[in-house]
Design a protein around this motif. Sequence first.
Motif, PDB file in Angstrom:
ATOM      1  N   HIS A  70       0.932  -1.267   0.075  1.00  0.00           N
ATOM      2  CA  HIS A  70       0.115  -0.058   0.019  1.00  0.00           C
ATOM      3  C   HIS A  70       1.037   1.133   0.018  1.00  0.00           C
ATOM      4  O   HIS A  70       0.566   2.382  -0.777  1.00  0.00           O
ATOM      5  CB  HIS A  70      -1.019  -0.023   1.224  1.00  0.00           C
ATOM      6  CG  HIS A  70      -1.846   1.338   1.330  1.00  0.00           C
ATOM      7  ND1 HIS A  70      -2.759   1.382   0.545  1.00  0.00           N
ATOM      8  CD2 HIS A  70      -1.591   2.273   2.234  1.00  0.00           C
ATOM      9  CE1 HIS A  70      -3.214   2.634   0.904  1.00  0.00           C
ATOM     10  NE2 HIS A  70      -2.691   3.167   1.995  1.00  0.00           N
ATOM     11  N   TYR A 101      -2.738  -1.759 -10.887  1.00  0.00           N
ATOM     12  CA  TYR A 101      -1.931  -0.510 -10.457  1.00  0.00           C
ATOM     13  C   TYR A 101      -2.617   0.952 -10.502  1.00  0.00           C
ATOM     14  O   TYR A 101      -2.535   1.615  -9.917  1.00  0.00           O
ATOM     15  CB  TYR A 101      -0.570  -0.160 -10.915  1.00  0.00           C
ATOM     16  CG  TYR A 101       0.106   0.457 -10.227  1.00  0.00           C
ATOM     17  CD1 TYR A 101       0.989   0.227  -8.990  1.00  0.00           C
ATOM     18  CD2 TYR A 101       0.719   1.579 -10.566  1.00  0.00           C
ATOM     19  CE1 TYR A 101       1.832   0.912  -8.264  1.00  0.00           C
ATOM     20  CE2 TYR A 101       1.688   2.648 -10.084  1.00  0.00           C
ATOM     21  CZ  TYR A 101       2.078   2.307  -8.748  1.00  0.00           C
ATOM     22  OH  TYR A 101       2.893   2.969  -8.075  1.00  0.00           O
ATOM     23  N   ALA A 130      -5.644   1.230 -10.667  1.00  0.00           N
ATOM     24  CA  ALA A 130      -6.898   1.279  -9.512  1.00  0.00           C
ATOM     25  C   ALA A 130      -6.425   1.658  -8.381  1.00  0.00           C
ATOM     26  O   ALA A 130      -7.037   2.443  -7.706  1.00  0.00           O
ATOM     27  CB  ALA A 130      -7.356  -0.106  -9.666  1.00  0.00           C
ATOM     28  N   ALA A 131      -5.367   1.043  -8.042  1.00  0.00           N
ATOM     29  CA  ALA A 131      -4.715   1.620  -6.676  1.00  0.00           C
ATOM     30  C   ALA A 131      -4.170   3.122  -6.802  1.00  0.00           C
ATOM     31  O   ALA A 131      -4.486   3.629  -5.723  1.00  0.00           O
ATOM     32  CB  ALA A 131      -3.433   0.871  -6.443  1.00  0.00           C
ATOM     33  N   SER A 160      -5.639   5.277  -8.667  1.00  0.00           N
ATOM     34  CA  SER A 160      -6.887   6.221  -8.761  1.00  0.00           C
ATOM     35  C   SER A 160      -7.546   6.266  -7.448  1.00  0.00           C
ATOM     36  O   SER A 160      -8.273   7.367  -6.998  1.00  0.00           O
ATOM     37  CB  SER A 160      -7.922   5.489  -9.833  1.00  0.00           C
ATOM     38  OG  SER A 160      -7.302   5.386 -10.924  1.00  0.00           O
ATOM     39  N   ARG A 161      -7.548   5.029  -6.681  1.00  0.00           N
ATOM     40  CA  ARG A 161      -8.255   4.983  -5.293  1.00  0.00           C
ATOM     41  C   ARG A 161      -7.315   6.035  -4.418  1.00  0.00           C
ATOM     42  O   ARG A 161      -7.861   6.698  -3.441  1.00  0.00           O
ATOM     43  CB  ARG A 161      -8.097   3.517  -4.765  1.00  0.00           C
ATOM     44  CG  ARG A 161      -8.938   3.469  -3.348  1.00  0.00           C
ATOM     45  CD  ARG A 161      -8.729   2.216  -2.950  1.00  0.00           C
ATOM     46  NE  ARG A 161      -9.412   1.981  -1.445  1.00  0.00           N
ATOM     47  CZ  ARG A 161      -9.601   0.726  -0.964  1.00  0.00           C
ATOM     48  NH1 ARG A 161      -9.153  -0.493  -1.437  1.00  0.00           N
ATOM     49  NH2 ARG A 161     -10.113   0.759   0.226  1.00  0.00           N
ATOM     50  N   GLN A 162      -6.166   5.952  -4.522  1.00  0.00           N
ATOM     51  CA  GLN A 162      -5.357   6.758  -3.595  1.00  0.00           C
ATOM     52  C   GLN A 162      -5.512   8.274  -3.930  1.00  0.00           C
ATOM     53  O   GLN A 162      -5.565   9.157  -2.978  1.00  0.00           O
ATOM     54  CB  GLN A 162      -3.791   6.762  -4.184  1.00  0.00           C
ATOM     55  CG  GLN A 162      -2.819   7.259  -3.258  1.00  0.00           C
ATOM     56  CD  GLN A 162      -1.375   6.925  -3.428  1.00  0.00           C
ATOM     57  OE1 GLN A 162      -0.767   7.637  -4.582  1.00  0.00           O
ATOM     58  NE2 GLN A 162      -0.715   5.957  -2.673  1.00  0.00           N
ATOM     59  N   HIS A 163      -5.624   8.747  -4.978  1.00  0.00           N
ATOM     60  CA  HIS A 163      -6.105   9.922  -5.586  1.00  0.00           C
ATOM     61  C   HIS A 163      -7.272  10.527  -5.816  1.00  0.00           C
ATOM     62  O   HIS A 163      -7.552  11.385  -6.382  1.00  0.00           O
ATOM     63  CB  HIS A 163      -5.124  10.493  -6.564  1.00  0.00           C
ATOM     64  CG  HIS A 163      -3.731  10.103  -6.377  1.00  0.00           C
ATOM     65  ND1 HIS A 163      -2.512  10.111  -7.435  1.00  0.00           N
ATOM     66  CD2 HIS A 163      -2.911  10.359  -5.513  1.00  0.00           C
ATOM     67  CE1 HIS A 163      -1.401   9.947  -7.072  1.00  0.00           C
ATOM     68  NE2 HIS A 163      -1.415  10.068  -5.539  1.00  0.00           N
ATOM     69  N   HIS A 164      -8.251   9.517  -5.605  1.00  0.00           N
ATOM     70  CA  HIS A 164      -9.519   9.775  -5.579  1.00  0.00           C
ATOM     71  C   HIS A 164     -10.164  10.497  -7.042  1.00  0.00           C
ATOM     72  O   HIS A 164     -10.902  11.247  -6.963  1.00  0.00           O
ATOM     73  CB  HIS A 164      -9.960  10.817  -4.570  1.00  0.00           C
ATOM     74  CG  HIS A 164      -9.666  10.349  -3.182  1.00  0.00           C
ATOM     75  ND1 HIS A 164     -10.476   9.341  -2.512  1.00  0.00           N
ATOM     76  CD2 HIS A 164      -8.829  11.004  -2.285  1.00  0.00           C
ATOM     77  CE1 HIS A 164      -9.799   9.191  -1.349  1.00  0.00           C
ATOM     78  NE2 HIS A 164      -8.802   9.828  -1.251  1.00  0.00           N
ATOM     79  N   ARG A 165      -9.321   9.993  -8.195  1.00  0.00           N
ATOM     80  CA  ARG A 165      -9.780  10.436  -9.306  1.00  0.00           C
ATOM     81  C   ARG A 165      -8.968   9.240 -10.281  1.00  0.00           C
ATOM     82  O   ARG A 165      -8.160   8.571  -9.805  1.00  0.00           O
ATOM     83  CB  ARG A 165      -9.189  11.701  -9.743  1.00  0.00           C
ATOM     84  CG  ARG A 165      -7.597  11.969  -9.435  1.00  0.00           C
ATOM     85  CD  ARG A 165      -7.283  13.299  -9.748  1.00  0.00           C
ATOM     86  NE  ARG A 165      -5.756  13.394  -9.160  1.00  0.00           N
ATOM     87  CZ  ARG A 165      -4.852  13.060  -9.790  1.00  0.00           C
ATOM     88  NH1 ARG A 165      -4.824  12.543 -10.916  1.00  0.00           N
ATOM     89  NH2 ARG A 165      -3.602  13.367  -9.317  1.00  0.00           N
ATOM     90  N   PHE A 166      -9.503   9.412 -11.563  1.00  0.00           N
ATOM     91  CA  PHE A 166      -9.020   8.368 -12.456  1.00  0.00           C
ATOM     92  C   PHE A 166      -7.503   8.749 -12.697  1.00  0.00           C
ATOM     93  O   PHE A 166      -7.100  10.048 -12.856  1.00  0.00           O
ATOM     94  CB  PHE A 166      -9.597   8.225 -13.695  1.00  0.00           C
ATOM     95  CG  PHE A 166      -8.701   7.369 -14.807  1.00  0.00           C
ATOM     96  CD1 PHE A 166      -8.906   5.983 -14.799  1.00  0.00           C
ATOM     97  CD2 PHE A 166      -8.069   8.115 -15.800  1.00  0.00           C
ATOM     98  CE1 PHE A 166      -8.007   5.364 -15.815  1.00  0.00           C
ATOM     99  CE2 PHE A 166      -7.364   7.332 -16.861  1.00  0.00           C
ATOM    100  CZ  PHE A 166      -7.232   5.995 -16.696  1.00  0.00           C
ATOM    101  N   ASP A 167      -6.549   7.866 -12.471  1.00  0.00           N
ATOM    102  CA  ASP A 167      -4.903   8.279 -12.398  1.00  0.00           C
ATOM    103  C   ASP A 167      -4.327   7.232 -13.037  1.00  0.00           C
ATOM    104  O   ASP A 167      -4.166   5.932 -12.406  1.00  0.00           O
ATOM    105  CB  ASP A 167      -4.520   8.767 -11.113  1.00  0.00           C
ATOM    106  CG  ASP A 167      -3.295   9.437 -11.197  1.00  0.00           C
ATOM    107  OD1 ASP A 167      -2.742   9.762 -12.176  1.00  0.00           O
ATOM    108  OD2 ASP A 167      -2.636   9.642  -9.958  1.00  0.00           O
TER     109      ASP A 167
END
Length: 583
Positions: free
Chosen positions: A52, A241, A243-244, A246-253
């Motif tokens: 994480h 990765y 998805a991880a 995007s979840r961390q930054h609260h946007r598609f990334d």
Amino acid sequence: MNASAIRKVLWIYLLLLVPLAWFSAQYDGYAIDGDAVAYMDLADLIRGHNLHAAVNGYWHPLYPAFLAAAQTIFHTNRWNELGAYYAVNVFIFFLEVGSVLLLVHGLVSLRKRLAPAMESLLSFDLLSLFGLSLLVIATTRELSLDKVRTDSLLQALIFGGVGLLLEALASEGSVAFVYAGLMGLTLGFAYLTKSFAFLLALLCVATLVAFSVLFCKRRIPVALAQSVVALVLFGVVAGPYIAALSRQHHRFDFGDSGSLNYIWYVSGTEKMHLQQRMTDSFGSATVELKHPEQELMRTPGVYSYTQMQHGTYPPWFDPTYWNDHITAKFSLSRLMARDERNVVLIFRYLFNHPEPLILLLVLLLTCGRLNWRGRYAWPIVGLGILIWAIYSLVNVEERYVTAAYLLILIGLFGVFERRERYERASLIVPSAILLLFALLPLGAMARQAAENRRQLSIIGQVPAWRDAQIFGAAEGLQAMGLKPGDSIACIGMTACVNDFYWARAAGVRIVGEIYAPESKHLATQLDTMPYRQQALDALRSQGAKVIVGAFDPGEMNTNHPATEGWQRLGETRYYALRLSPKS
């Protein structure tokens, strides 16, 4: 020279690369920077199964995973880990060798399909020798084996992905689908190496569809089905990765290294220690910092990094964390100003790599000509141009554009055909010239490694990576009683930003900094620094046991009263001032 002899030369060349690459790695000196330390810190997290914390929008995980594997295989510690990482780089170098051969094979296969009657000047073996010689040149210049960086691994995967693209175009039926899928997998791993490969994967898939329909005469549904296979397998590797992140930054990334470099180099936004109040340093970007560095003092600038729990030097461990919520705004004038600089850098790169261009001219004047009618080289040359163009919009560095340059050159030399009136010369000259061209870089690699060995023996630096300044500073901190895991502070560009591997070698973390942007005459800066004692007290409040800076030893005297109490770390330029009592 007949085909059998050329094949033997190719095998001998490949065998010679093994000892030469290892010899070169053994005597490449210390060349570690902040990028390298960030990758090592990520490797520690991966090895410790703290996945994480290893999710990082700037540095992607595949190269750190290689380093983590080396840590396990060689049972490393902070004092000998660089030797293991050099071994990783040698392994990656041979991945590059294999990917060059795959790339050339794919180009020759597509040539046979689209231009079967063409009298090619360069066979697979000669073109392979050419590609490998380019790789050796790049390795001795910008991708040297002492660089703990991801560029060589990315280059290997780019060559592999483009080579599989060519194989997919050259094949038919289920075999083409297999190659398309392998291309997607390879580019997925390239994405896990660097976020740039996300764009490259889309370009390769678009090339697969367009070239299949327009020139390979495939039906549109078949071409689209192959692209779907490639995208699905790319997603299998890259999707988790993405998805991880995007979840961390609260946007598609899919990664922020490209956008941050655009913000820094084109928008003109301050790269380090940016605060919301510093509107003059925003450039053309919109800045709404979500979690900036904690500013303990404004004059002098004193910053705390305790809010991030990982990384030897947190500001460079994950730049996306500190720069979250900075949005670039398009500015044509700024982009054009940056592009003017990049054009200069492009010409500088070409002038620094003249050998293949001279070889191209010699072959054109003696026995060959470029024939683009077969179109088989269009994908490889086109992708090389696009890669170079993408980097040219933001930041051109030699290690970034080397892969693009090699793709273009291999494609160019792949379309050489014989001139009828020089038929006799076209049978002799190419093999002789290519053989000489290939052997010269090998000789240069051996000579450079031997010279490195001689210089290292003179100064007594063994192993080659054990830099006396860096490891002397780490040993000095240990002599002061610091232990792995202790918190410290730093001052000055040299100790804090340019070269902070000493902190990792000692196992300590930098939790605060007095910002002194000028790297020279740090003692004078310290003498004239307002509120110096308050700045030291602020760092002490963050748990820092000592503060370390890189000084000119000649300035550490009574002429600079502020240097009183600073203790030299061994015989190095690094000095430390104790902030808390020795425990």
